[in-house]
Design an enzyme around this catalytic site. Structure first.
Site, PDB file in Angstrom:
ATOM      1  N   TRP A 160       0.809  -1.223   0.000  1.00  0.00           N
ATOM      2  CA  TRP A 160       0.000   0.000   0.000  1.00  0.00           C
ATOM      3  C   TRP A 160       0.843   1.276   0.000  1.00  0.00           C
ATOM      4  O   TRP A 160       0.310   2.365  -0.113  1.00  0.00           O
ATOM      5  CB  TRP A 160      -0.950   0.027   1.207  1.00  0.00           C
ATOM      6  CG  TRP A 160      -0.288  -0.317   2.524  1.00  0.00           C
ATOM      7  CD1 TRP A 160      -0.352  -1.517   3.170  1.00  0.00           C
ATOM      8  CD2 TRP A 160       0.552   0.521   3.328  1.00  0.00           C
ATOM      9  NE1 TRP A 160       0.394  -1.473   4.327  1.00  0.00           N
ATOM     10  CE2 TRP A 160       0.968  -0.236   4.445  1.00  0.00           C
ATOM     11  CE3 TRP A 160       1.004   1.838   3.212  1.00  0.00           C
ATOM     12  CZ2 TRP A 160       1.815   0.272   5.440  1.00  0.00           C
ATOM     13  CZ3 TRP A 160       1.846   2.352   4.198  1.00  0.00           C
ATOM     14  CH2 TRP A 160       2.234   1.568   5.291  1.00  0.00           C
ATOM     15  N   GLU A 259       9.570  -8.959  -3.033  1.00  0.00           N
ATOM     16  CA  GLU A 259      10.275  -7.725  -2.621  1.00  0.00           C
ATOM     17  C   GLU A 259       9.709  -7.376  -1.253  1.00  0.00           C
ATOM     18  O   GLU A 259       8.571  -6.918  -1.156  1.00  0.00           O
ATOM     19  CB  GLU A 259      10.013  -6.583  -3.612  1.00  0.00           C
ATOM     20  CG  GLU A 259      10.094  -6.948  -5.091  1.00  0.00           C
ATOM     21  CD  GLU A 259      11.381  -7.581  -5.497  1.00  0.00           C
ATOM     22  OE1 GLU A 259      12.430  -7.243  -4.909  1.00  0.00           O
ATOM     23  OE2 GLU A 259      11.373  -8.440  -6.393  1.00  0.00           O
ATOM     24  N   CYS A 293      10.391   0.946   1.984  1.00  0.00           N
ATOM     25  CA  CYS A 293      11.180  -0.242   2.360  1.00  0.00           C
ATOM     26  C   CYS A 293      12.659   0.088   2.531  1.00  0.00           C
ATOM     27  O   CYS A 293      13.369  -0.600   3.263  1.00  0.00           O
ATOM     28  CB  CYS A 293      11.003  -1.330   1.315  1.00  0.00           C
ATOM     29  SG  CYS A 293      11.384  -0.764  -0.353  1.00  0.00           S
TER      30      CYS A 293
HETATM   31  P1  NAD Z   1       1.270  -6.980   2.730  1.00  0.00           P
HETATM   32  O1  NAD Z   1       2.257  -8.023   2.955  1.00  0.00           O
HETATM   33  O2  NAD Z   1       0.157  -6.802   3.655  1.00  0.00           O
HETATM   34  O3  NAD Z   1       0.568  -7.156   1.292  1.00  0.00           O
HETATM   35  C1  NAD Z   1       1.260  -7.192   0.071  1.00  0.00           C
HETATM   36  C2  NAD Z   1       0.378  -7.860  -0.981  1.00  0.00           C
HETATM   37  O4  NAD Z   1       0.249  -9.252  -0.698  1.00  0.00           O
HETATM   38  C3  NAD Z   1      -1.048  -7.325  -1.008  1.00  0.00           C
HETATM   39  O5  NAD Z   1      -1.510  -7.311  -2.341  1.00  0.00           O
HETATM   40  C4  NAD Z   1      -1.843  -8.339  -0.211  1.00  0.00           C
HETATM   41  O6  NAD Z   1      -3.189  -8.354  -0.562  1.00  0.00           O
HETATM   42  C5  NAD Z   1      -1.124  -9.615  -0.609  1.00  0.00           C
HETATM   43  N1  NAD Z   1      -1.252 -10.700   0.365  1.00  0.00           N
HETATM   44  C6  NAD Z   1      -1.165 -10.611   1.712  1.00  0.00           C
HETATM   45  N2  NAD Z   1      -1.289 -11.831   2.265  1.00  0.00           N
HETATM   46  C7  NAD Z   1      -1.433 -12.718   1.246  1.00  0.00           C
HETATM   47  C8  NAD Z   1      -1.591 -14.123   1.154  1.00  0.00           C
HETATM   48  N3  NAD Z   1      -1.642 -14.888   2.241  1.00  0.00           N
HETATM   49  N4  NAD Z   1      -1.709 -14.698  -0.054  1.00  0.00           N
HETATM   50  C9  NAD Z   1      -1.656 -13.942  -1.162  1.00  0.00           C
HETATM   51  N5  NAD Z   1      -1.520 -12.604  -1.150  1.00  0.00           N
HETATM   52  C10 NAD Z   1      -1.412 -11.988   0.040  1.00  0.00           C
HETATM   53  O7  NAD Z   1       2.181  -5.714   2.549  1.00  0.00           O
HETATM   54  P2  NAD Z   1       2.018  -4.255   3.081  1.00  0.00           P
HETATM   55  O8  NAD Z   1       1.798  -4.269   4.536  1.00  0.00           O
HETATM   56  O9  NAD Z   1       1.127  -3.531   2.181  1.00  0.00           O
HETATM   57  O10 NAD Z   1       3.455  -3.685   2.747  1.00  0.00           O
HETATM   58  C11 NAD Z   1       4.348  -3.141   3.643  1.00  0.00           C
HETATM   59  C12 NAD Z   1       5.627  -3.906   3.538  1.00  0.00           C
HETATM   60  O11 NAD Z   1       6.069  -3.912   2.184  1.00  0.00           O
HETATM   61  C13 NAD Z   1       6.764  -3.327   4.339  1.00  0.00           C
HETATM   62  O12 NAD Z   1       7.374  -4.348   5.058  1.00  0.00           O
HETATM   63  C14 NAD Z   1       7.718  -2.791   3.281  1.00  0.00           C
HETATM   64  O13 NAD Z   1       9.060  -2.784   3.664  1.00  0.00           O
HETATM   65  C15 NAD Z   1       7.456  -3.720   2.150  1.00  0.00           C
HETATM   66  N6  NAD Z   1       7.845  -3.133   0.874  1.00  0.00           N
HETATM   67  C16 NAD Z   1       8.906  -3.654   0.226  1.00  0.00           C
HETATM   68  C17 NAD Z   1       9.328  -3.095  -0.965  1.00  0.00           C
HETATM   69  C18 NAD Z   1      10.507  -3.652  -1.707  1.00  0.00           C
HETATM   70  O14 NAD Z   1      10.681  -3.298  -2.865  1.00  0.00           O
HETATM   71  N7  NAD Z   1      11.321  -4.499  -1.106  1.00  0.00           N
HETATM   72  C19 NAD Z   1       8.649  -1.990  -1.489  1.00  0.00           C
HETATM   73  C20 NAD Z   1       7.544  -1.488  -0.807  1.00  0.00           C
HETATM   74  C21 NAD Z   1       7.145  -2.061   0.377  1.00  0.00           C
END
Ligand code: NAD
Length: 490
Positions: A160, A259, A293
């Site tokens: 998000w 990622e 991130c």
């Molecule tokens: P999240 O893990 O809640 O969700 C990410 C995606 O995965 C969403 O589309 C969600 O609907 C999906 N998802 C969640 N659980 C799932 C499951 N069991 N099965 C299938 N899909 C599922 O992520 P968030 O809280 O939105 O993001 C924040 C995190 O993202 C932070 O830790 C941040 O560091 C990381 N991030 C990493 C990068 C990178 O490039 N490394 C970039 C941006 C954010």
């Protein structure tokens, strides 16, 4: 059509985009409210997608695959460039939409839309760069050809914090490579993905090539990952969800690219340009309300400069404005109440474990902040490297400093983490700069500069920060699988 201008007085109802159609499931289907984090107003309601919706979207993408992959790559690239042009033409509305659903200041939201355009234009340029190899054979009258092919149906799952740019970052290279795509736009910020779908329709992408579903990750996301109809999963998000997705893909031996979270150390040595380091540390900690991130998550300061650095850093943190993101305050709200409270909990446990509070920001609920999810810049100093604020990803506007005796100690502390996304080093010592890539175990290093990756670089996490990587030629290559043909004409 999805009206991404969000100019209506009332919350709009948004359907899903599957096979070139906008699905409106009607009042009987479950809906999720999308909230403006600055004032808690509902700006839209989206469909809470089901396993059936995931299946329909995958089916559409599967049927669209062969004709799409069969087109010359340059044609696919032209359509992606046309999508970038559509985005450019609607930039102001899109930036406002990102601010309304995610809470970042409008100027930064505009940068996010620009980043999305850059990802897509760069991807379009790669249409002429799908290359193979011809390798010498050990046999007479034989050549070994290594070719690249698209995988088929790609599933994109996005975080998000940059809902628009992260979707564009995956979509561009996946489609130019010849794959088709199903995006699950994060339930907290689903509108950006739907806007992208709307513009893809205007740009002339064929039906089924790009589909967007909405709903909850563990339901609709899990169905997308587990289905035999998807061939590659690319996810940006938390390490927790990344693990679940990796496991869910295991039975089918699915290609999973992740990622994930980070815990970037920010090293400032005794010979650093302090003003430059402070400026970079502030930008790397507080941009997007600390929700990046690659954010500066823990500062290791050489004792000789720690006082001077902290005095300037705290003053700069205090000077940041918190307020209406549409009015371009430095910091907007946290994306939602749950995320705000997670940050408060980490601060409480850090202080409980002995951290000193140098700037007490914290949750704001007074006056203009009575509605929304506000958290003011907070600065802590920890004496131990195992303090929770030094070990757990904060993902909010909380900076933590630790004093170190020398460079070796700073490197040791920096590497003492299971995360490996990015690290920062400020020093004028050329030997340290030259050696840093061998000593810091992170996929992305920022040496004497703040964060912000380039589209032609390679954004990749080590350890718990991920598996795969995005951008540049290696990121593009991730959407192509290789095939070896032994061609014997003897
Ligand atoms: P999240 O893990 O809640 O969700 C990410 C995606 O995965 C969403 O589309 C969600 O609907 C999906 N998802 C969640 N659980 C799932 C499951 N069991 N099965 C299938 N899909 C599922 O992520 P968030 O809280 O939105 O993001 C924040 C995190 O993202 C932070 O830790 C941040 O560091 C990381 N991030 C990493 C990068 C990178 O490039 N490394 C970039 C941006 C954010």
């Amino acid at each position: 059509m999805f009206d991404f201008t969000l100019t209506s007085e009332r919350p709009i109802a948004a359907g899903m985009y599957v096979n070139g159609q906008w699905l409106s499931r009607g009042p009987a289907s479950a809906a999720i409210e999308v909230e403006n984090p600055a004032n808690e107003d509902v700006v839209a309601t989206i469909t809470e997608g089901t396993e059936t919706d995931a299946g329909e979207a995958l089916d559409a993408a599967r049927r669209a695959f062969a004709p799409w992959a069969g087109r010359p790559a340059i044609e696919r690239g032209r359509l992606i460039a046309a999508l970038a042009d559509e985005i450019d033409a609607h930039k102001d509305h899109l930036a406002r939409l990102v601010t309304l659903e995610q809470g970042k200041p409008l100027g930064h939201a505009t940068q996010e839309i620009d980043a999305g355009i850059t990802f897509l234009r760069y991807a379009a340029e790669n249409a002429r760069r799908i290359e193979g190899d011809i390798v010498t054979s050990d046999n007479r009258d034989e050549e070994i050809h290594i070719r690249r092919h698209p995988y088929g149906v790609v599933v994109g799952l996005t975080a998000w914090n940059y809902p628009f740019a992260l979707a564009a970052r995956k979509l561009g290279p996946a489609l130019v490579a010849g794959n088709t795509f199903v995006l699950l736009s994060h339930e907290a910020t689903p509108l950006s993905g739907l806007a992208l779908a709307s513009l893809s329709e205007k740009a002339g992408l064929p039906a089924g090539v790009f589909n967007v579903v909405t709903g909850r990750g563990p339901v609709v996301g899990a169905a997308l990952v587990q289905s035999p109809m998807s061939d590659l999963v690319t996810m940006t998000g938390s390490t927790r969800a990344g693990r679940e997705i990796y496991r869910a893909g295991a039975d089918a031996i699915k290609v999973v690219r992740l990622e994930l979270g980070g815990k970037a150390p920010f090293l400032v040595m005794e010979d650093a340009d302090i003003d430059r380091a402070v400026q970079a540390a502030v930008a790397a900690r507080y941009t997007n309300c600390g929700q990046i991130c690659t954010c500066n998550e823990r500062m290791y300061l050489h004792r000789a400069i720690a006082d001077e650095f902290l005095e300037k850093f705290v003053a700069a943190s205090k000077a940041l404005t918190l307020g209406d993101p549409l009015e371009n305050a430095d910091l907007g709200p946290k994306v939602n109440r749950v995320e705000r409270d997670k940050v408060a909990d980490i601060v409480a446990s850090a202080v409980g474990a002995g951290a000193a509070v140098l700037l007490k920001g914290g949750i704001r609920e007074d006056g203009a902040f009575s509605k929304g999810h506000w958290f003011a810049p907070t600065v802590l100093e920890a004496s131990k490297n195992d303090n929770p604020a030094v070990q757990d990803e904060v993902f909010g506007p909380v900076a933590t400093a630790v004093r170190v005796d020398d460079y070796d100690m700073a490197v040791r502390f920096a590497n003492d983490t299971p995360f490996g996304l990015s690290a920062y080093l400020f020093t004028r010592d050329h030997k340290r700069l030259a050696q840093a890539p061998y000593r810091l175990k992170f996929g992305e290093l920022y040496l004497n500069r703040s964060n912000g990756e380039a589209v032609q670089g390679f954004h990749t996490g080590w350890g718990l920060s991920g598996l795969g990587g995005e951008d540049g030629r290696y990121g593009f290559d991730g959407y192509l699988r290789k095939q070896t043909a032994y061609l014997n004409w003897g």
